[in-house]
Design a protein around this motif. Structure first.
Motif, PDB file in Angstrom:
ATOM      1  N   ASN A   1       0.816  -1.211   0.000  1.00  0.00           N
ATOM      2  CA  ASN A   1       0.000   0.000   0.000  1.00  0.00           C
ATOM      3  C   ASN A   1       0.850   1.261   0.000  1.00  0.00           C
ATOM      4  OD1 ASN A   1      -2.748  -0.295  -0.241  1.00  0.00           O
ATOM      5  ND2 ASN A   1      -3.114  -0.555   1.943  1.00  0.00           N
TER       6      ASN A   1
ATOM      7  N   LEU B   1       0.961   4.549  -2.533  1.00  0.00           N
ATOM      8  CA  LEU B   1       0.322   5.756  -2.025  1.00  0.00           C
ATOM      9  C   LEU B   1       0.704   6.977  -2.864  1.00  0.00           C
ATOM     10  CD1 LEU B   1      -1.363   7.053   0.296  1.00  0.00           C
ATOM     11  CD2 LEU B   1       0.789   7.325   1.544  1.00  0.00           C
TER      12      LEU B   1
ATOM     13  N   SER C   1      -3.589   2.158   6.386  1.00  0.00           N
ATOM     14  CA  SER C   1      -2.521   1.600   5.550  1.00  0.00           C
ATOM     15  C   SER C   1      -2.453   0.087   5.667  1.00  0.00           C
ATOM     16  CB  SER C   1      -1.170   2.219   5.921  1.00  0.00           C
ATOM     17  OG  SER C   1      -0.793   1.891   7.244  1.00  0.00           O
TER      18      SER C   1
ATOM     19  N   LEU D   1      -5.563   0.453  -1.293  1.00  0.00           N
ATOM     20  CA  LEU D   1      -5.689   1.825  -1.779  1.00  0.00           C
ATOM     21  C   LEU D   1      -6.113   1.923  -3.230  1.00  0.00           C
ATOM     22  CD1 LEU D   1      -2.657   3.562  -0.039  1.00  0.00           C
ATOM     23  CD2 LEU D   1      -5.065   3.702   0.559  1.00  0.00           C
TER      24      LEU D   1
ATOM     25  N   GLU E   1      -9.794   3.322  -4.559  1.00  0.00           N
ATOM     26  CA  GLU E   1     -10.009   4.531  -5.363  1.00  0.00           C
ATOM     27  C   GLU E   1     -10.965   4.278  -6.516  1.00  0.00           C
ATOM     28  OE1 GLU E   1      -6.421   6.286  -6.713  1.00  0.00           O
ATOM     29  OE2 GLU E   1      -5.778   6.967  -4.731  1.00  0.00           O
TER      30      GLU E   1
END
Length: 375
Positions: free
Chosen positions: A31, A35, A191, A196, A200
Protein backbone atom coordinates in the motif's frame (compact mmCIF):
# COMPACT_ATOMS: atom_id res chain seq x y z
CA UNK A 1 -2.12 -35.78 28.55
CA UNK A 2 -5.12 -34.13 30.27
CA UNK A 3 -3.87 -30.58 29.65
CA UNK A 4 -3.09 -31.09 25.94
CA UNK A 5 -6.63 -30.45 24.69
CA UNK A 6 -6.89 -26.75 25.54
CA UNK A 7 -3.34 -26.15 24.28
CA UNK A 8 -4.16 -27.08 20.68
CA UNK A 9 -6.91 -24.46 20.22
CA UNK A 10 -4.68 -21.88 21.87
CA UNK A 11 -1.83 -22.65 19.50
CA UNK A 12 -4.23 -22.41 16.58
CA UNK A 13 -5.39 -19.02 17.82
CA UNK A 14 -1.81 -17.78 18.13
CA UNK A 15 -1.01 -19.09 14.65
CA UNK A 16 -4.10 -17.41 13.22
CA UNK A 17 -3.30 -14.11 14.88
CA UNK A 18 0.33 -14.18 13.77
CA UNK A 19 -0.68 -14.99 10.20
CA UNK A 20 -3.10 -12.06 10.18
CA UNK A 21 -0.42 -9.72 11.54
CA UNK A 22 2.07 -10.84 8.90
CA UNK A 23 -0.48 -10.49 6.10
CA UNK A 24 -1.48 -7.04 7.38
CA UNK A 25 2.10 -5.78 7.37
CA UNK A 26 2.82 -7.26 3.93
CA UNK A 27 -0.31 -5.56 2.57
CA UNK A 28 0.73 -2.34 4.26
CA UNK A 29 4.16 -2.40 2.60
CA UNK A 30 2.52 -2.73 -0.83
CA UNK A 31 0.00 0.00 0.00
CA UNK A 32 2.66 2.49 0.99
CA UNK A 33 4.52 1.94 -2.28
CA UNK A 34 1.31 2.76 -4.15
CA UNK A 35 0.32 5.76 -2.02
CA UNK A 36 0.00 9.04 -3.90
CA UNK A 37 2.83 11.42 -3.06
CA UNK A 38 2.78 15.18 -3.65
CA UNK A 39 5.43 16.78 -5.87
CA UNK A 40 8.32 18.55 -4.15
CA UNK A 41 8.07 21.45 -6.60
CA UNK A 42 4.40 21.73 -7.57
CA UNK A 43 3.26 23.80 -10.54
CA UNK A 44 1.39 27.05 -9.85
CA UNK A 45 -2.33 26.73 -9.25
CA UNK A 46 -4.13 29.10 -11.62
CA UNK A 47 -7.74 28.27 -10.78
CA UNK A 48 -9.51 29.91 -7.83
CA UNK A 49 -8.92 28.17 -4.50
CA UNK A 50 -10.87 28.69 -1.28
CA UNK A 51 -9.09 27.72 1.93
CA UNK A 52 -11.76 27.15 4.57
CA UNK A 53 -11.25 26.94 8.33
CA UNK A 54 -14.09 26.01 10.71
CA UNK A 55 -13.20 27.26 14.19
CA UNK A 56 -14.92 26.99 17.56
CA UNK A 57 -13.05 28.17 20.66
CA UNK A 58 -9.64 27.90 18.98
CA UNK A 59 -8.09 31.18 20.17
CA UNK A 60 -5.29 29.35 21.97
CA UNK A 61 -3.94 27.64 18.84
CA UNK A 62 -5.29 29.11 15.60
CA UNK A 63 -2.60 31.77 15.06
CA UNK A 64 0.03 29.34 13.64
CA UNK A 65 -2.67 27.92 11.35
CA UNK A 66 -3.55 31.34 9.92
CA UNK A 67 0.12 32.29 9.54
CA UNK A 68 0.80 29.09 7.60
CA UNK A 69 -2.14 29.80 5.28
CA UNK A 70 -0.92 33.32 4.59
CA UNK A 71 2.51 31.90 3.71
CA UNK A 72 1.22 29.55 0.99
CA UNK A 73 3.16 29.70 -2.28
CA UNK A 74 2.09 28.89 -5.82
CA UNK A 75 -1.63 29.62 -5.44
CA UNK A 76 -2.34 32.57 -7.71
CA UNK A 77 -6.00 33.16 -6.82
CA UNK A 78 -6.79 32.31 -3.21
CA UNK A 79 -9.17 33.35 -0.49
CA UNK A 80 -9.05 32.31 3.16
CA UNK A 81 -12.39 32.07 4.94
CA UNK A 82 -12.60 31.40 8.67
CA UNK A 83 -15.98 30.57 10.18
CA UNK A 84 -16.32 31.54 13.83
CA UNK A 85 -18.67 28.80 15.04
CA UNK A 86 -20.13 30.37 18.16
CA UNK A 87 -16.79 30.82 19.92
CA UNK A 88 -16.75 32.33 23.40
CA UNK A 89 -12.96 32.84 23.67
CA UNK A 90 -12.36 35.59 21.11
CA UNK A 91 -11.32 33.29 18.25
CA UNK A 92 -12.46 35.81 15.61
CA UNK A 93 -10.34 38.59 17.14
CA UNK A 94 -7.27 36.33 17.21
CA UNK A 95 -7.79 35.49 13.53
CA UNK A 96 -8.12 39.15 12.57
CA UNK A 97 -4.98 40.02 14.52
CA UNK A 98 -3.03 37.23 12.79
CA UNK A 99 -4.31 38.24 9.35
CA UNK A 100 -3.62 41.94 9.75
CA UNK A 101 -4.66 43.82 6.63
CA UNK A 102 -4.31 40.86 4.25
CA UNK A 103 -7.32 41.12 1.92
CA UNK A 104 -7.42 37.37 1.31
CA UNK A 105 -8.74 36.67 4.83
CA UNK A 106 -12.39 36.99 5.76
CA UNK A 107 -14.00 36.02 9.06
CA UNK A 108 -17.59 34.78 8.87
CA UNK A 109 -19.89 34.67 11.88
CA UNK A 110 -21.52 31.26 11.89
CA UNK A 111 -25.04 30.26 12.88
CA UNK A 112 -26.04 27.42 15.20
CA UNK A 113 -26.74 24.05 13.55
CA UNK A 114 -30.45 23.46 12.93
CA UNK A 115 -32.36 20.60 14.51
CA UNK A 116 -30.27 17.50 15.07
CA UNK A 117 -27.44 18.74 12.89
CA UNK A 118 -23.91 18.67 14.27
CA UNK A 119 -21.63 21.67 14.55
CA UNK A 120 -18.77 20.91 12.19
CA UNK A 121 -20.78 19.78 9.13
CA UNK A 122 -22.94 22.87 9.48
CA UNK A 123 -19.87 25.09 9.76
CA UNK A 124 -18.32 23.47 6.68
CA UNK A 125 -21.59 23.92 4.77
CA UNK A 126 -21.61 27.64 5.56
CA UNK A 127 -18.03 27.95 4.40
CA UNK A 128 -18.81 26.16 1.13
CA UNK A 129 -21.78 28.47 0.53
CA UNK A 130 -19.56 31.54 0.95
CA UNK A 131 -16.62 30.21 -1.09
CA UNK A 132 -15.95 31.17 -4.70
CA UNK A 133 -13.17 28.65 -5.44
CA UNK A 134 -13.40 25.71 -7.79
CA UNK A 135 -11.22 23.81 -5.33
CA UNK A 136 -12.24 23.89 -1.66
CA UNK A 137 -9.46 23.20 0.84
CA UNK A 138 -10.66 22.50 4.37
CA UNK A 139 -8.08 22.96 7.12
CA UNK A 140 -8.74 22.41 10.81
CA UNK A 141 -7.69 25.08 13.29
CA UNK A 142 -5.07 22.77 14.83
CA UNK A 143 -3.25 22.14 11.53
CA UNK A 144 -0.13 23.95 10.30
CA UNK A 145 0.67 23.70 6.58
CA UNK A 146 4.05 23.75 4.85
CA UNK A 147 4.45 26.69 2.42
CA UNK A 148 3.77 24.56 -0.67
CA UNK A 149 1.08 22.36 0.89
CA UNK A 150 -1.99 23.68 -0.95
CA UNK A 151 -0.28 23.81 -4.35
CA UNK A 152 1.16 20.31 -3.91
CA UNK A 153 -2.17 18.87 -2.77
CA UNK A 154 -4.03 20.46 -5.69
CA UNK A 155 -1.40 19.02 -8.06
CA UNK A 156 -2.19 15.54 -6.73
CA UNK A 157 -5.95 16.05 -6.88
CA UNK A 158 -5.94 17.53 -10.41
CA UNK A 159 -3.11 15.36 -11.78
CA UNK A 160 -3.02 12.48 -14.25
CA UNK A 161 -5.33 10.37 -12.06
CA UNK A 162 -7.71 13.09 -10.87
CA UNK A 163 -9.86 12.81 -7.78
CA UNK A 164 -12.99 14.61 -6.66
CA UNK A 165 -11.98 14.46 -3.01
CA UNK A 166 -8.47 14.09 -1.62
CA UNK A 167 -7.14 13.71 1.91
CA UNK A 168 -3.40 14.31 2.21
CA UNK A 169 -2.91 12.57 5.57
CA UNK A 170 -1.16 14.96 8.00
CA UNK A 171 1.62 14.15 10.42
CA UNK A 172 0.16 13.76 13.91
CA UNK A 173 1.93 15.36 16.87
CA UNK A 174 1.40 12.90 19.72
CA UNK A 175 1.95 14.08 23.29
CA UNK A 176 1.59 12.23 26.57
CA UNK A 177 1.41 8.48 27.14
CA UNK A 178 -2.10 8.01 25.74
CA UNK A 179 -1.32 10.15 22.70
CA UNK A 180 1.81 8.16 21.93
CA UNK A 181 -0.16 4.94 22.20
CA UNK A 182 -3.25 5.92 20.20
CA UNK A 183 -2.45 8.65 17.66
CA UNK A 184 -0.07 6.51 15.54
CA UNK A 185 -2.93 4.08 14.96
CA UNK A 186 -4.68 6.57 12.68
CA UNK A 187 -2.37 6.10 9.69
CA UNK A 188 -1.51 2.54 10.69
CA UNK A 189 -5.16 1.45 10.47
CA UNK A 190 -5.94 2.54 6.91
CA UNK A 191 -2.52 1.60 5.55
CA UNK A 192 -2.90 -1.91 6.98
CA UNK A 193 -6.51 -2.63 6.03
CA UNK A 194 -7.48 -0.50 3.01
CA UNK A 195 -6.45 -1.66 -0.49
CA UNK A 196 -5.69 1.82 -1.78
CA UNK A 197 -5.72 1.38 -5.55
CA UNK A 198 -8.81 -0.82 -5.53
CA UNK A 199 -10.52 1.53 -3.07
CA UNK A 200 -10.01 4.53 -5.36
CA UNK A 201 -11.86 2.74 -8.16
CA UNK A 202 -14.59 1.31 -5.95
CA UNK A 203 -17.93 2.81 -5.01
CA UNK A 204 -18.21 0.65 -1.88
CA UNK A 205 -18.70 2.83 1.22
CA UNK A 206 -16.74 0.38 3.37
CA UNK A 207 -13.60 1.15 1.35
CA UNK A 208 -13.46 4.84 2.28
CA UNK A 209 -10.89 6.55 4.46
CA UNK A 210 -10.86 10.31 4.98
CA UNK A 211 -9.46 12.90 7.33
CA UNK A 212 -11.11 16.27 7.74
CA UNK A 213 -7.98 17.84 9.19
CA UNK A 214 -6.75 18.59 5.64
CA UNK A 215 -9.29 17.82 2.95
CA UNK A 216 -9.68 18.98 -0.66
CA UNK A 217 -12.89 18.66 -2.62
CA UNK A 218 -13.95 19.86 -6.03
CA UNK A 219 -16.74 22.42 -5.58
CA UNK A 220 -18.90 20.94 -8.34
CA UNK A 221 -18.47 17.43 -6.97
CA UNK A 222 -19.47 18.63 -3.52
CA UNK A 223 -22.69 20.08 -4.91
CA UNK A 224 -23.48 16.87 -6.82
CA UNK A 225 -22.99 14.89 -3.61
CA UNK A 226 -25.55 17.03 -1.79
CA UNK A 227 -23.04 19.20 0.02
CA UNK A 228 -22.25 18.99 3.69
CA UNK A 229 -26.00 18.98 4.30
CA UNK A 230 -25.95 15.32 3.22
CA UNK A 231 -23.89 14.47 6.32
CA UNK A 232 -25.45 17.01 8.70
CA UNK A 233 -25.97 14.40 11.41
CA UNK A 234 -22.80 12.38 10.84
CA UNK A 235 -20.34 12.23 13.72
CA UNK A 236 -17.63 11.08 11.29
CA UNK A 237 -18.50 13.81 8.82
CA UNK A 238 -15.29 13.48 6.77
CA UNK A 239 -15.88 9.80 6.05
CA UNK A 240 -19.56 10.51 5.45
CA UNK A 241 -18.72 13.19 2.90
CA UNK A 242 -16.28 10.91 1.08
CA UNK A 243 -18.99 8.26 0.87
CA UNK A 244 -21.48 10.81 -0.46
CA UNK A 245 -19.02 11.91 -3.15
CA UNK A 246 -18.52 8.30 -4.20
CA UNK A 247 -22.24 7.62 -4.21
CA UNK A 248 -22.69 10.52 -6.64
CA UNK A 249 -20.09 9.07 -9.04
CA UNK A 250 -16.98 10.85 -7.76
CA UNK A 251 -13.59 9.41 -6.85
CA UNK A 252 -11.91 9.81 -3.50
CA UNK A 253 -8.42 8.98 -2.31
CA UNK A 254 -5.58 9.49 0.12
CA UNK A 255 -2.10 10.95 -0.28
CA UNK A 256 0.98 11.22 1.86
CA UNK A 257 0.60 14.56 3.58
CA UNK A 258 3.27 13.97 6.23
CA UNK A 259 5.53 16.66 4.72
CA UNK A 260 2.63 19.02 3.96
CA UNK A 261 0.68 19.30 7.19
CA UNK A 262 1.16 18.84 10.91
CA UNK A 263 -1.74 18.41 13.32
CA UNK A 264 -1.74 18.63 17.10
CA UNK A 265 -5.21 17.31 17.83
CA UNK A 266 -4.97 17.01 21.59
CA UNK A 267 -2.71 18.49 24.25
CA UNK A 268 -3.66 16.13 27.08
CA UNK A 269 -4.83 12.58 27.58
CA UNK A 270 -8.16 13.90 28.85
CA UNK A 271 -8.72 15.83 25.61
CA UNK A 272 -7.78 12.78 23.55
CA UNK A 273 -10.11 10.54 25.49
CA UNK A 274 -13.01 12.97 25.05
CA UNK A 275 -12.24 13.39 21.35
CA UNK A 276 -12.16 9.68 20.61
CA UNK A 277 -15.16 8.90 22.80
CA UNK A 278 -17.38 11.36 20.91
CA UNK A 279 -16.94 9.59 17.57
CA UNK A 280 -15.37 6.15 17.90
CA UNK A 281 -18.73 4.46 18.41
CA UNK A 282 -19.70 5.47 14.86
CA UNK A 283 -16.60 4.00 13.20
CA UNK A 284 -17.85 0.44 12.73
CA UNK A 285 -21.56 0.84 12.15
CA UNK A 286 -23.05 -1.10 15.06
CA UNK A 287 -22.15 -2.81 18.34
CA UNK A 288 -21.82 -6.07 16.41
CA UNK A 289 -19.44 -4.44 13.91
CA UNK A 290 -17.42 -2.90 16.73
CA UNK A 291 -17.27 -6.28 18.47
CA UNK A 292 -16.05 -8.00 15.31
CA UNK A 293 -13.30 -5.42 14.78
CA UNK A 294 -12.29 -5.60 18.44
CA UNK A 295 -12.05 -9.39 18.22
CA UNK A 296 -9.95 -9.27 15.05
CA UNK A 297 -7.57 -6.68 16.55
CA UNK A 298 -7.19 -8.74 19.71
CA UNK A 299 -6.49 -11.96 17.85
CA UNK A 300 -4.00 -10.36 15.44
CA UNK A 301 -2.15 -7.94 17.72
CA UNK A 302 -2.65 -8.89 21.36
CA UNK A 303 -2.74 -12.70 21.40
CA UNK A 304 0.58 -13.20 19.52
CA UNK A 305 2.37 -10.72 21.78
CA UNK A 306 1.02 -12.45 24.90
CA UNK A 307 2.11 -15.80 23.49
CA UNK A 308 5.57 -14.41 22.69
CA UNK A 309 6.04 -13.55 26.37
CA UNK A 310 5.53 -17.23 27.18
CA UNK A 311 8.19 -18.28 24.67
CA UNK A 312 6.06 -18.96 21.58
CA UNK A 313 8.09 -18.51 18.39
CA UNK A 314 4.92 -18.24 16.36
CA UNK A 315 3.67 -15.50 18.65
CA UNK A 316 7.03 -13.72 18.42
CA UNK A 317 6.74 -13.72 14.63
CA UNK A 318 3.31 -12.11 14.77
CA UNK A 319 4.45 -9.55 17.32
CA UNK A 320 7.51 -8.67 15.22
CA UNK A 321 5.27 -8.20 12.16
CA UNK A 322 3.03 -5.83 14.11
CA UNK A 323 5.99 -3.77 15.31
CA UNK A 324 7.34 -3.62 11.74
CA UNK A 325 3.97 -2.33 10.57
CA UNK A 326 4.00 0.43 13.14
CA UNK A 327 7.51 1.43 12.06
CA UNK A 328 6.36 1.66 8.43
CA UNK A 329 3.95 4.46 9.36
CA UNK A 330 6.27 6.44 11.63
CA UNK A 331 6.41 9.32 9.10
CA UNK A 332 2.85 10.20 10.21
CA UNK A 333 3.47 10.05 13.94
CA UNK A 334 7.23 9.73 14.35
CA UNK A 335 9.20 11.07 17.27
CA UNK A 336 12.61 10.35 18.78
CA UNK A 337 11.19 7.43 20.77
CA UNK A 338 9.07 5.96 17.97
CA UNK A 339 10.82 2.58 18.10
CA UNK A 340 9.82 2.20 21.74
CA UNK A 341 6.29 3.32 20.87
CA UNK A 342 6.13 0.68 18.15
CA UNK A 343 7.19 -2.01 20.62
CA UNK A 344 4.15 -1.06 22.68
CA UNK A 345 1.77 -1.80 19.79
CA UNK A 346 -0.28 -4.39 21.73
CA UNK A 347 -0.83 -1.79 24.45
CA UNK A 348 -1.88 0.70 21.75
CA UNK A 349 -4.53 -1.72 20.54
CA UNK A 350 -5.77 -2.34 24.08
CA UNK A 351 -5.95 1.43 24.71
CA UNK A 352 -7.98 1.88 21.52
CA UNK A 353 -10.36 -0.93 22.50
CA UNK A 354 -10.84 0.68 25.89
CA UNK A 355 -11.79 3.96 24.21
CA UNK A 356 -14.13 2.07 21.88
CA UNK A 357 -16.00 0.49 24.80
CA UNK A 358 -16.16 3.84 26.60
CA UNK A 359 -17.47 5.52 23.45
CA UNK A 360 -20.28 3.00 23.02
CA UNK A 361 -21.23 3.30 26.69
CA UNK A 362 -21.40 7.09 26.37
CA UNK A 363 -23.40 6.86 23.16
CA UNK A 364 -25.94 4.41 24.57
CA UNK A 365 -26.34 6.54 27.69
CA UNK A 366 -26.58 9.76 25.68
CA UNK A 367 -23.81 11.46 27.65
CA UNK A 368 -21.35 12.31 24.86
CA UNK A 369 -20.51 15.99 24.39
CA UNK A 370 -17.91 17.94 22.42
CA UNK A 371 -17.08 21.62 22.83
CA UNK A 372 -20.22 22.21 24.82
CA UNK A 373 -22.57 20.51 22.36
CA UNK A 374 -24.32 17.17 22.63
CA UNK A 375 -23.15 14.54 20.15
Amino acid sequence: MPHARPVKPLRALVATGSALACLGTAHQAVNLRLLRRPPLDPPPVTGPVSVLVPARDEAHRITPTIESLLAQRGVLDAEILVLDDGSTDGTADVVRAAAGTDPRVRVITGTAPPGDGLGKPHACAQLAAAARGETLVYVDADVVLAPNAVAAAVAVMRGSRPLDLLCPWPRQVATGLLGRLVQPLLAWSWSTTLPLRFAERSARPSLVAANGQFLLVDAGSLRRAGGWQSVAGAVLDDIGLARAVRASGGRTGLADGSALATCRMYSTGRELSAGYRKSLWAAFGSPAGAGAVATALTVAYVVPAAAAVTGSRTGLLGYAAAVAGRMLTRRWAGRPGDALDALAHPLSVLALLGLLVSSWVGHLRGTLRWKGRAV
